[in-house]
Write a protein that holds these residues in place. Structure first.
Motif, short mmCIF file in Angstrom:
data_model
loop_
_atom_site.label_atom_id
_atom_site.label_comp_id
_atom_site.label_asym_id
_atom_site.label_seq_id
_atom_site.Cartn_x
_atom_site.Cartn_y
_atom_site.Cartn_z
N MET A 1 0.67 -1.66 -0.05
CA MET A 1 0.18 -0.11 0.45
C MET A 1 0.77 1.13 0.28
SD MET A 1 -3.29 0.54 -0.05
CE MET A 1 -4.70 1.79 0.52
N ILE A 2 1.74 1.12 0.63
CA ILE A 2 3.00 2.36 0.90
C ILE A 2 3.43 3.01 -1.08
CG2 ILE A 2 5.02 3.61 1.98
CD1 ILE A 2 4.00 1.82 4.62
N VAL A 3 3.67 1.25 -1.31
CA VAL A 3 4.42 1.45 -2.26
C VAL A 3 3.60 2.04 -3.30
CG1 VAL A 3 5.61 0.11 -4.01
CG2 VAL A 3 5.78 -0.60 -1.99
N LEU A 4 2.60 1.81 -3.24
CA LEU A 4 1.54 2.24 -4.42
C LEU A 4 1.15 3.74 -4.47
CD1 LEU A 4 -0.20 1.82 -6.80
CD2 LEU A 4 -2.23 1.47 -4.78
N ALA A 5 1.17 4.35 -2.88
CA ALA A 5 0.97 5.46 -2.66
C ALA A 5 2.13 6.28 -3.15
CB ALA A 5 0.94 6.15 -0.78
N LEU A 6 3.54 6.48 -2.88
CA LEU A 6 4.74 6.38 -2.97
C LEU A 6 4.43 6.60 -5.10
CD1 LEU A 6 7.37 5.00 -0.48
CD2 LEU A 6 6.79 7.71 -0.65
#
Length: 80
Positions: A1-6
């Motif tokens: 999820m964090i990777v997608l946000a970044l």
């Protein structure tokens, strides 16, 4: 999820920079065109052979910044 946000943040930053760059394109091309005209006047007023002048004018018109660098490099022997 964090990777997608970044990843989304990365795309937003990239496209915001591209939008700013697209606004400045007319200024850039106008500056290059003015520089090309000044360089052509400089070459045409030199005391070179007319065929040499024509060659430099064609090169400077085709690739203005590289042509101007090469002209000054060879004309004034900046490499020596």
């Amino acid at each position: 999820m964090i990777v997608l946000a970044l990843l989304v943040l990365n795309f937003l930053i990239f496209f915001s920079w591209m939008y700013d760059w697209l606004i400045d394109i007319p200024l850039f091309f106008g500056s290059v065109e003015a520089f090309t005209i000044v360089m052509l006047v400089h070459v045409l007023n030199s005391r070179d052979n007319p065929s040499v002048k024509l060659t430099w004018c064609l090169l400077i018109t085709a690739v203005p910044l590289l042509g101007a660098i090469l002209y000054f490099w060879t004309r004034y022997a900046l490499g020596h």
